[in-house]
Design an enzyme around this catalytic site. Structure first.
Site, PDB file in Angstrom:
ATOM      1  CG  HIS A 196      -0.258   0.321   2.495  1.00 27.88           C
ATOM      2  ND1 HIS A 196       0.436  -0.632   3.172  1.00 27.88           N
ATOM      3  CD2 HIS A 196      -0.120   1.467   3.198  1.00 27.88           C
ATOM      4  CE1 HIS A 196       0.969  -0.091   4.258  1.00 27.88           C
ATOM      5  NE2 HIS A 196       0.645   1.184   4.304  1.00 27.88           N
TER       6      HIS A 196
HETATM    7  C1  UD1 Z   1      -2.200   5.346   6.054  1.00 30.47           C
HETATM    8  C2  UD1 Z   1      -0.887   5.808   6.689  1.00 30.47           C
HETATM    9  C3  UD1 Z   1       0.168   4.728   6.513  1.00 30.47           C
HETATM   10  C4  UD1 Z   1      -0.320   3.402   7.043  1.00 30.47           C
HETATM   11  C5  UD1 Z   1      -1.628   3.061   6.341  1.00 30.47           C
HETATM   12  C6  UD1 Z   1      -2.195   1.746   6.812  1.00 30.47           C
HETATM   13  C7  UD1 Z   1      -0.490   8.226   6.606  1.00 30.47           C
HETATM   14  C8  UD1 Z   1       0.330   9.286   5.967  1.00 30.47           C
HETATM   15  N1  UD1 Z   1      -0.377   7.006   6.050  1.00 30.47           N
HETATM   16  O1  UD1 Z   1      -1.967   5.221   4.666  1.00 30.47           O
HETATM   17  O2  UD1 Z   1       1.326   5.098   7.234  1.00 30.47           O
HETATM   18  O3  UD1 Z   1       0.645   2.411   6.782  1.00 30.47           O
HETATM   19  O4  UD1 Z   1      -2.571   4.107   6.626  1.00 30.47           O
HETATM   20  O5  UD1 Z   1      -3.323   1.414   6.087  1.00 30.47           O
HETATM   21  O6  UD1 Z   1      -1.191   8.487   7.557  1.00 30.47           O
HETATM   22  N2  UD1 Z   1      -9.306   4.643   1.947  1.00 30.47           N
HETATM   23  C9  UD1 Z   1     -10.535   4.027   1.932  1.00 30.47           C
HETATM   24  N3  UD1 Z   1     -11.069   3.668   3.141  1.00 30.47           N
HETATM   25  C10 UD1 Z   1     -10.472   3.907   4.311  1.00 30.47           C
HETATM   26  C11 UD1 Z   1      -9.222   4.541   4.314  1.00 30.47           C
HETATM   27  C12 UD1 Z   1      -8.660   4.901   3.120  1.00 30.47           C
HETATM   28  O7  UD1 Z   1     -11.112   3.798   0.875  1.00 30.47           O
HETATM   29  O8  UD1 Z   1     -11.024   3.530   5.365  1.00 30.47           O
HETATM   30  C13 UD1 Z   1      -8.684   5.006   0.671  1.00 30.47           C
HETATM   31  C14 UD1 Z   1      -9.028   6.415   0.233  1.00 30.47           C
HETATM   32  O9  UD1 Z   1      -9.143   6.421  -1.155  1.00 30.47           O
HETATM   33  C15 UD1 Z   1      -7.815   7.202   0.636  1.00 30.47           C
HETATM   34  C16 UD1 Z   1      -6.699   6.170   0.441  1.00 30.47           C
HETATM   35  O10 UD1 Z   1      -7.287   4.928   0.796  1.00 30.47           O
HETATM   36  O11 UD1 Z   1      -7.638   8.362  -0.114  1.00 30.47           O
HETATM   37  C17 UD1 Z   1      -5.491   6.401   1.303  1.00 30.47           C
HETATM   38  O12 UD1 Z   1      -5.883   6.538   2.678  1.00 30.47           O
HETATM   39  P1  UD1 Z   1      -4.996   7.444   3.670  1.00 30.47           P
HETATM   40  O13 UD1 Z   1      -5.575   7.415   5.031  1.00 30.47           O
HETATM   41  O14 UD1 Z   1      -4.772   8.775   3.038  1.00 30.47           O
HETATM   42  O15 UD1 Z   1      -3.589   6.737   3.658  1.00 30.47           O
HETATM   43  P2  UD1 Z   1      -3.192   5.181   3.651  1.00 30.47           P
HETATM   44  O16 UD1 Z   1      -2.619   4.857   2.317  1.00 30.47           O
HETATM   45  O17 UD1 Z   1      -4.286   4.330   4.166  1.00 30.47           O
END
Ligand code: UD1
Length: 367
Positions: A207
Site C-alpha cells: 500500500h
Molecule cells: C495510512 C498511513 C500509513 C499506514 C496506512 C495503513 C499516513 C500518511 N499514512 O496510509 O502510514 O501504513 O494508513 O493502512 O497516515 N481509503 C478508503 N477507506 C479507508 C481509508 C482509506 O477507501 O477507510 C482510501 C481512500 O481512497 C484514501 C486512500 O485509501 O484516499 C489512502 O488513505 P490514507 O488514510 O490517506 O492513507 P493510507 O494509504 O491508508
C-alpha cells in the site's frame, strides 16, 4: 502529578493494535482515559472490525475526518481534535506510530501546552520522501515522553538531541496485542477457510505510495507476485488505495494470486502466523512476522525497523521487483531465517507505559 484526564488517539488501521493494550492498561488502573478516533480510516474493514477484534470500546469521540490530501486530512484532524481538547481538557495525550492523525494530534496538544506521549517513538527510515518519516520526526519533536519499542529508537532520539530523561524503552505494544490475540486468531482457521494449506502459501500486502502510486512499479510488482504464485499460492488482502490504483491503471492480476478484501485483525493474524512467508511494504507486518518467526521479504529500499532485520525474520529486499522471485525460491529452499524476538517484545509493553504514567508523568518530566 498523575494525569487526571488522558486522551488516547487512534486514526488509521495500524494505530488500533498499538493503542488497544495501552488504553486497557490505563483503564484497569482506574485512570480517566478517553478514546478519540479521528476517522482517518473509516471503512468497516479498515476500522470498525478492529474495535471488535481487539475488544476495544466504542470511541468516546469520533472526529470523522475521512480521506483527502495530506494537508486537508491533517488540518481536519487538528481542527476536530482542538475542539475536543477544549471540551474535555486532557492533561496527557497519547499518540501512536506515524500516520497523519499522529502528528496532527501531537501538534494540537503541544500548542495547547498539554503533555504528549508518543508510543513507538524514535523509529527512523532516513527517507524523507515517506510521509510517515516526516510524521515520526515531527511527532517526536512535539512529544514530552518518548516511548520507544527498541534500543535503536533511543539511539536515534539521543543523536537528535532529545534529553535522555524523556526517553523510555518500553517495548512493542503491537506485540502485546499479537500475544494476547494469537490463540483466538489461530482458532479461526482462516487459511483453511480460504482453501489454503498452513505453511504452504504466501501472504502479500502492498500500500506504500512508492509502490502503488506509480503504475509501472505496481505492474512490475504484480508480475513478480504472479511468478511467485506459480510456486505457491499467494493470498493478497488488498488495501483500498491499492485496489483503486490497480483499477485506474487497468492492471492484470495473475489468476494464482488470491485477491481478497482487507481482513480483520484476527483473520489477518491467523493467516500471517501460518504462512510460509510474507511479502510486504508495511511497517507493522515486519514486526509481527518477527514476533511470529515467519520469514518476511520487505519490498522497500529502507526500513525504520532495522531490529527486524538484525534480530528478526525480516529481509530488506529493496524496491526492485526482479529480486522477488529469487528471494522466494531461496526461502522455499530453506534459506529463510526465523530469527529471534527482540527484548521487551514480551506482551507487557502497555503495562510498562501504565507504570510510567502512574508514577507521575510531570514528576518524570521535571527530572
Ligand atoms: C495510512 C498511513 C500509513 C499506514 C496506512 C495503513 C499516513 C500518511 N499514512 O496510509 O502510514 O501504513 O494508513 O493502512 O497516515 N481509503 C478508503 N477507506 C479507508 C481509508 C482509506 O477507501 O477507510 C482510501 C481512500 O481512497 C484514501 C486512500 O485509501 O484516499 C489512502 O488513505 P490514507 O488514510 O490517506 O492513507 P493510507 O494509504 O491508508
Amino acid at each position: 502529578m498523575i494525569p487526571q484526564r488522558i486522551a488516547c488517539i487512534v486514526g488509521a488501521r495500524p494505530n488500533f493494535m498499538k493503542v488497544a493494550p495501552v488504553y486497557q492498561a490505563l483503564a484497569q488502573r482506574g485512570l480517566d482515559v478517553r478514546l478519540v478516533h479521528t476517522g482517518q480510516h473509516y471503512d468497516e474493514k479498515m476500522s470498525a472490525v478492529f474495535f471488535d477484534d481487539l475488544g476495544m470500546p466504542r470511541p468516546d469521540s469520533f472526529l470523522g475526518v475521512g480521506s483527502g490530501s495530506h494537508a486537508e486530512q491533517t488540518a481536519r484532524v487538528m481542527t476536530g481534535f482542538d475542539a475536543d481538547c477544549v471540551q474535555h481538557q486532557p492533561d496527557l495525550v497519547l499518540v501512536a506510530g506515524d500516520v497523519n492523525s499522529t502528528i496532527a494530534c501531537a501538534l494540537v496538544a503541544a500548542k495547547r501546552g498539554i503533555a504528549v506521549g508518543h508510543i513507538e517513538a524514535g523509529l527512523r527510515s532516513r527517507d524523507w520522501s515517506m510521509p510517515e518519516e516526516i510524521n515520526r520526526i515531527l511527532t517526536d519533536q512535539c512529544s514530552d515522553l518518548l516511548l520507544t519499542p527498541s534500543p535503536d529508537g533511543d539511539e536515534n532520539l539521543l543523536a537528535e538531541g532529545v534529553p535522555a530523561w524523556r526517553i523510555r524503552c518500553v517495548g512493542n505494544c503491537m506485540i502485546d496485542s499479537l500475544r494476547a490475540h494469537l490463540p483466538a486468531a489461530l482458532a479461526l482457521a482462516t487459511p483453511q477457510g480460504m482453501g489454503l494449506v498452513p505453511k504452504d502459501y504466501a501472504v502479500a500486502t502492498l500500500h506504500r505510495p512508492s509502490n502503488v502510486d506509480d503504475p509501472s512499479q505496481l505492474a512490475a510488482l504484480l508480475t513478480a507476485l504472479g511468478q511467485v504464485s506459480m510456486k505457491l499460492p499467494v493470498v493478497f488482502p488488498i488495501h483500498p488505495r491499492t485496489r483503486a490504483r490497480i483499477e485506474q491503471a487497468g492492471l492484470h492480476v495473475a489468476p494464482g494470486i488470491q485477491l481478497c478484501e482487507p481482513l480483520g485483525y484476527l483473520q489477518f493474524l491467523g493467516l500471517m502466523a501460518q504462512a510460509r512467508l510474507v511479502l510486504t511494504d508495511s511497517g507493522g507486518i515486519q514486526e509481527e512476522t518477527t514476533a511470529l518467526a515467519v520469514p518476511c521479504l520487505t519490498l522497500r529500499a529502507n526500513t525504520e525497523r532495522p531490529i527486524t532485520v538484525t534480530q528478526g525474520s525480516n529481509i530488506l529486499l529493496g524496491a526492485d521487483p526482479d529480486a522477488i522471485e529469487p528471494a522466494v525460491v531461496s526461502i522455499l529452499q530453506g534459506h529463510g531465517t526465523s530469527g529471534r524476538v527482540p527484548d521487551l517484545w514480551d506482551g507487557h509493553a502497555a503495562q510498562r507505559i501504565a507504570d510510567i504514567v502512574c508514577a507521575g508523568f510531570r514528576t518524570l518530566l521535571e527530572g
